[in-house]
Write an enzyme that holds these catalytic residues in place. Sequence first.
Site, mmCIF file in Angstrom:
data_model
loop_
_atom_site.group_PDB
_atom_site.id
_atom_site.type_symbol
_atom_site.label_atom_id
_atom_site.label_comp_id
_atom_site.label_asym_id
_atom_site.label_seq_id
_atom_site.Cartn_x
_atom_site.Cartn_y
_atom_site.Cartn_z
ATOM 1 N N ARG A 275 25.815 -6.071 19.886
ATOM 2 C CA ARG A 275 25.646 -6.771 21.145
ATOM 3 C C ARG A 275 26.916 -6.803 21.990
ATOM 4 O O ARG A 275 26.918 -6.410 23.153
ATOM 5 C CB ARG A 275 25.188 -8.217 20.919
ATOM 6 C CG ARG A 275 23.700 -8.355 20.673
ATOM 7 C CD ARG A 275 23.429 -9.442 19.676
ATOM 8 N NE ARG A 275 23.935 -9.046 18.386
ATOM 9 C CZ ARG A 275 23.250 -8.277 17.529
ATOM 10 N NH1 ARG A 275 22.046 -7.887 17.809
ATOM 11 N NH2 ARG A 275 23.778 -7.910 16.374
ATOM 12 N N THR A 276 28.004 -7.295 21.398
ATOM 13 C CA THR A 276 29.189 -7.559 22.218
ATOM 14 C C THR A 276 29.768 -6.269 22.790
ATOM 15 O O THR A 276 30.001 -6.156 23.994
ATOM 16 C CB THR A 276 30.240 -8.317 21.376
ATOM 17 O OG1 THR A 276 29.600 -9.450 20.790
ATOM 18 C CG2 THR A 276 31.401 -8.777 22.233
ATOM 19 N N LYS B 95 47.436 3.814 9.934
ATOM 20 C CA LYS B 95 48.743 4.310 9.447
ATOM 21 C C LYS B 95 49.711 3.151 9.230
ATOM 22 O O LYS B 95 50.892 3.365 8.985
ATOM 23 C CB LYS B 95 49.342 5.278 10.469
ATOM 24 C CG LYS B 95 48.480 6.471 10.784
ATOM 25 C CD LYS B 95 49.168 7.318 11.860
ATOM 26 C CE LYS B 95 48.262 8.413 12.357
ATOM 27 N NZ LYS B 95 48.802 9.037 13.564
ATOM 28 N N ARG C 214 38.000 -6.955 19.606
ATOM 29 C CA ARG C 214 37.448 -7.706 18.459
ATOM 30 C C ARG C 214 38.274 -7.327 17.233
ATOM 31 O O ARG C 214 38.551 -6.147 17.016
ATOM 32 C CB ARG C 214 35.978 -7.356 18.230
ATOM 33 C CG ARG C 214 35.470 -7.896 16.894
ATOM 34 C CD ARG C 214 33.990 -7.749 16.744
ATOM 35 N NE ARG C 214 33.287 -8.703 17.590
ATOM 36 C CZ ARG C 214 31.966 -8.898 17.541
ATOM 37 N NH1 ARG C 214 31.223 -8.210 16.691
ATOM 38 N NH2 ARG C 214 31.385 -9.776 18.333
ATOM 39 N N HIS D 119 34.853 -16.921 19.726
ATOM 40 C CA HIS D 119 34.079 -15.851 20.362
ATOM 41 C C HIS D 119 33.688 -16.369 21.756
ATOM 42 O O HIS D 119 32.537 -16.684 22.023
ATOM 43 C CB HIS D 119 32.844 -15.566 19.506
ATOM 44 C CG HIS D 119 32.145 -14.276 19.806
ATOM 45 N ND1 HIS D 119 32.395 -13.526 20.932
ATOM 46 C CD2 HIS D 119 31.194 -13.592 19.111
ATOM 47 C CE1 HIS D 119 31.625 -12.452 20.917
ATOM 48 N NE2 HIS D 119 30.887 -12.469 19.820
HETATM 49 C C1 NCD Z 1 28.420 -12.785 16.130
HETATM 50 C C2 NCD Z 1 29.849 -12.434 15.859
HETATM 51 O O1 NCD Z 1 30.228 -11.274 15.776
HETATM 52 O O2 NCD Z 1 30.623 -13.371 15.741
HETATM 53 N N1 NCD Z 1 27.651 -11.763 16.667
HETATM 54 C C3 NCD Z 1 27.717 -11.501 17.993
HETATM 55 O O3 NCD Z 1 28.760 -11.244 18.547
HETATM 56 N N2 NCD Z 1 26.577 -11.590 18.680
HETATM 57 C C4 NCD Z 1 27.776 -13.433 14.969
HETATM 58 C C5 NCD Z 1 27.704 -12.671 13.687
HETATM 59 O O4 NCD Z 1 28.282 -11.627 13.505
HETATM 60 O O5 NCD Z 1 27.023 -13.201 12.799
#
Ligand code: NCD
Length: 312
Positions: free
Chosen positions: A62-63, A92, A114, A143
């Site tokens: 999703r993100t 590395k 991320r 997040h």
């Molecule tokens: C979440 C995350 O990555 O923190 N997912 C997301 O971004 N929609 C939740 C998860 O991974 O469970």
Amino acid sequence: MTATEVPHILSAEQFADDAFLEHLLDRSFYYEDLLTNGSDRSALATHAGSILLNVFYEPSTRTSFSFRTAAARLGMTIIGTENAGEFSSAAKGESLEDTARVLSGNRPDVIVVRHPDNFSVKTIAEHCSDVPVINAGDGKNEHPTQTLLDVFTIQKELGRRDNLRIVAGGDIAGGRTIKSLLKLLGRDSTNSFCLVAPEHCNADDVMQQNLAAMPAGIEYAYEMNPDLFKDADVVYWTRTQTERGSKALDGNFILRPSLLNLMPTNGIIMHPLPRLAELPIELDDDPRARYFQQAENGVPTRTALLDWVLSR
Ligand code: NCD
């Protein structure tokens, strides 16, 4: 934030300024309308020539894809990797600080990151000189853009973001989405939360102390029963983050349809996804289920956020 400050987005707390949040939500509604009903989507391409660097050290459906889609709608060029741990010099042994210096030295217009370690995106931002960095999830910490789309979903579905009873459960300690949601909606004393999880996945003492200082009411439940859901405006469930060391939830914490018999008919069921057994597919037919719409809301909200960052 002053005009000269770099507009990093690292915590959901940054959306606590109501005028800022209102602006982002308004713009999200605007983009949602254009994306859904607009006859000329090229009108959206107001940031052609800008570059998004999308750097993901952890898996994401999703993100990552919604940031990419949002950037593409804005006419931006996207450069990135879905597996930065392997496809960057991290493999590395390069430090985050050095990676940040080098990435920002390429002069992209915004970097979305991320990373599996708590506060790592802040470290990256501190070493990215004048390039804005957006936290797309840092370990068990935060997040913020998930919270933006969560609050947009709540505003859209319930018409408000105050006077809410939120029953949030699953992996509270190991996840980051509920923590970020608490950081924003917990600031409003008219909201109340019930955090539902077994002891090993619920808020630890430090988190409970921090939450006790927040204006919203916070209760804890360590067992599931239908009464928990009886006044819920929002039920927000999450999966176990086993990749971060969480112990699997036992079957009692599955959000079984029978547990939701007392939940108001005008409440909504949310989940950041991906789901495991905690969110049974039988719930997909429940008229209160909103988790797929919630995921779709990632595009308009991230379009609004990228536009804001690039317009600074
Ligand atoms: C979440 C995350 O990555 O923190 N997912 C997301 O971004 N929609 C939740 C998860 O991974 O469970």
